[in-house]
Write a protein that holds these residues in place. Structure first.
Motif: not given
Length: 590
Positions: A38-41, A90-97, A505-509, A533-542
């Motif tokens: 429903r949201a990020d968290f 916030a998008d800014r928080a994602i990019v800065e991290t 972009e948000r999902a990948l970040g 599993a994490y790496l496969y999901q990462l490649a899928s997001h990519l």
């Protein structure tokens, strides 16, 4: 470079502080933060807290929301249902991290070192001297190597141990044959390679076994030779060492094929604990942990019963005075705790040996060698099955040689790489090298992407497929990013926190930001399949990101190109680091 706290951990802390500020009577309260569709968290902890404090959950949620600090972390927060908080960052928080992770000069991507790290001895990759390695030896080696890498990365001091089978009655037969047939272990020409070493050992084993089975006098001499070996007779020990050395040539050749480092000082076989066996038995008997039963030294357990309902003991010393596996395993525990100063003993051993290790660990606890400060854990693994779901055998019903399996995987993978080679412009040397990396990676990933305790089917067609949950899919994702970075020209990865992010972009970040937390979970639970599993999901997001957000499009403003290059570059570095921790290579071009 300081570690970079994840967005989730920062949000968790802010929510916990807001709960305490809004509800001082609640004490320390967990906001129960988790990822959400429903949201990020979503934070679900307020409902339970409201019940405890007999309050209205939606009102409490409003109070908590009001108590959150004004800042750049949260873009939107919504109270839904009975007091759930849906939080969008916030998008800014994602990019800065992500920029902070990318700036980590130590190559750790901002992942912290565990402050509570200790010393773990990992017992894995345990072949037998003078015997060929087969498919049953695969999982201990692959899973153990991954756990060594993962624990080392998280800051644990790791001691490797390869408890090879280098002792026992069969050596009497082999050594006696060698005494009566001098030169049987010699090679033509210079030093032997692994194949020649195993061929020689096989020949000697078969010849000595045939003689042992047909000649009663040779059988008697062989049994006398076992006594001489156990008594430390110098000539017998020298010949025994010849078998061990010859086997190590073979072992190292197989582990090299598996792209695994196995070092001689880490190979401490059954024989390495011979001098401790008598003392181990004496301590167990004197402390009452072990008792004499029908002439044997045994440890009994209330919950280990045979079919007849009688207790089944762990036999530490046999009636004839010989020592069983238990004496060796218990001596190894003493050595690893008292001399190597281990906090954790991790055994990567077949699930079918679970009862044995349960009894050994309990015996060590009763003796005081394991306690609140020192734990022993069996990382039990299941069986490798054929496509038919039965234990993997050759058509003739024999156990599959590990080398044959690896060679076939490399052959299949090389064919897959060759199909794409012309398009990418690979040389023949690159095709051969990448074929090896893809083939061995496919075998390792198929093993590691399955929960260790489960059996899994060995299906090479599926393993080297470019589609689905395979290492090749991940390797191609990495190579694809390298191609983009080569084509980027003057554009370089750079953070632009002022830009709004597209959903992909948000999902990948957000997924990239979870890497450190996943590693912590994998290390504490000894669960490498969660990293796969994490790496496969990462490649899928990519893949989704590629489809929806072109990186080098001429229509993109320069800052959009740079921001997206930052995303894909960090994705490549995370894929590379994650795959390396699984023991899998990531070729630059595929």
């Amino acid at each position: 470079m300081a570690s970079v706290p994840s967005l989730a951990s920062t949000l968790q802390q802010q929510l916990a502080d807001a709960l305490t500020a809004a509800l001082p009577d609640a004490g320390t309260a967990d906001p129960l933060l988790r990822r959400s569709d429903r949201a990020d968290f979503q934070a679900n902890g307020i409902l339970a807290l409201a019940k405890k404090l007999k309050g209205n959950p939606r009102e409490l949620a409003g109070q908590v929301t009001a108590a959150l600090p004004a800042g750049e972390l949260i873009q939107d927060i919504e109270v839904s249902g009975p007091g759930f908080l849906n939080i969008t960052l916030a998008d800014r928080a994602i990019v800065e991290t992500l920029a902070a992770r990318a700036a980590d000069t130590e190559g750790r991507l901002g992942v912290p070192v565990d402050a509570a790290a200790g010393t773990t001895v990992i017992d894995y990759a345990q072949p037998n001297v003078a015997k060929e390695m087969h498919v049953g030896h695969l999982r201990s080696a692959v899973i153990g190597d991954a756990m060594v890498r993962i624990l080392d990365f998280t800051g644990e001091s790791v001691v490797r141990r390869h408890h090879i089978g280098d002792w026992g009655t069969q050596f009497g037969m082999l050594i006696q044959y060698l005494i009566e047939h001098p030169g049987a272990l010699e090679h033509e020409g210079d030093a032997a390679d692994g194949e020649a070493a195993m061929s020689t050992l096989n020949r000697v084993y078969k010849a000595s076994r045939a003689l042992f089975d047909s000649d009663e006098e040779f059988k008697a001499r062989s049994r006398d030779r076992v006594v001489a070996l156990q008594a430390g007779d110098p000539e017998t020990l020298e010949l025994w060492q010849g078998f061990v050395d010859e086997s190590k040539i073979y072992f190292h050749s197989v582990f090299d094929k598996l792209d695994m480092e196995v070092r001689d000082p880490d190979i401490v076989g059954e024989s390495g604990y011979n001098d401790m066996l008598e003392e181990t038995c004496r301590i167990l008997e004197e402390t009452g942990v072990a008792v004499r039963s029908e002439g044997a030294l045994c440890v009994f357990f209330d919950d280990v019963l045979g079919p007849d309902g009688n207790k089944v003991p762990l036999i530490v010393k046999k009636t004839n005075g010989g020592y069983g596996y238990a004496a060796t395993d218990l001596s190894a525990i003493r050595d690893r705790v008292q001399n190597l100063k281990a906090d954790t003993l991790l055994y990567v051993v077949d699930a079918r040996q679970s009862l044995h290790f349960k009894m050994v660990f309990e015996t060590a606890r009763r003796a005081g060698w394991l306690n609140e400060d020192v734990q022993a854990v069996q990382l039990a693994f299941g069986t490798v099955l054929g496509k038919d779901g039965k234990p993997f055998k050759t058509r003739e019903g024999e156990t599959v040689r590990l080398e044959d399996l690896l060679d076939e995987a490399v052959s299949r993978a090389t064919a897959v790489v060759r199909e794409k080679a012309e398009k990418v412009g690979l040389s023949e040397d690159e095709i051969v090298e990448n074929g090896r990396y893809v083939g061995i990676g496919a075998v390792k990933y198929a093993d590691l992407s399955t929960s260790a305790v489960r059996d899994y089917k060995f299906d090479l067609d599926q393993m080297v497929s470019l589609h689905g949950d395979t290492s090749v899919y991940l390797q191609y994702a990495y190579a694809r990013i390298q191609s983009i970075l080569r084509k980027a020209g003057d554009a370089v990865p750079a953070a632009h926190p002022e830009l709004a992010l597209a959903p992909a972009e948000r999902a990948l970040g957000l997924h990239l930001d979870q890497f450190g937390e996943v590693l912590g979970e994998v290390a504490s639970g000894y669960e490498p399949h969660k990293l796969a599993a994490y790496l496969y999901q990462l490649a899928s997001h990519l893949t989704t990101f590629y489809d929806q957000c072109q990186v080098l499009s001429p229509d993109n403003a320069p800052e959009v190109v740079e921001n997206r290059l930052l995303l894909v570059d960090l994705t490549a570095r995370t894929l590379h680091q994650g795959m390396e921790l699984l023991g899998i290579r990531t070729p630059e071009r595929l």
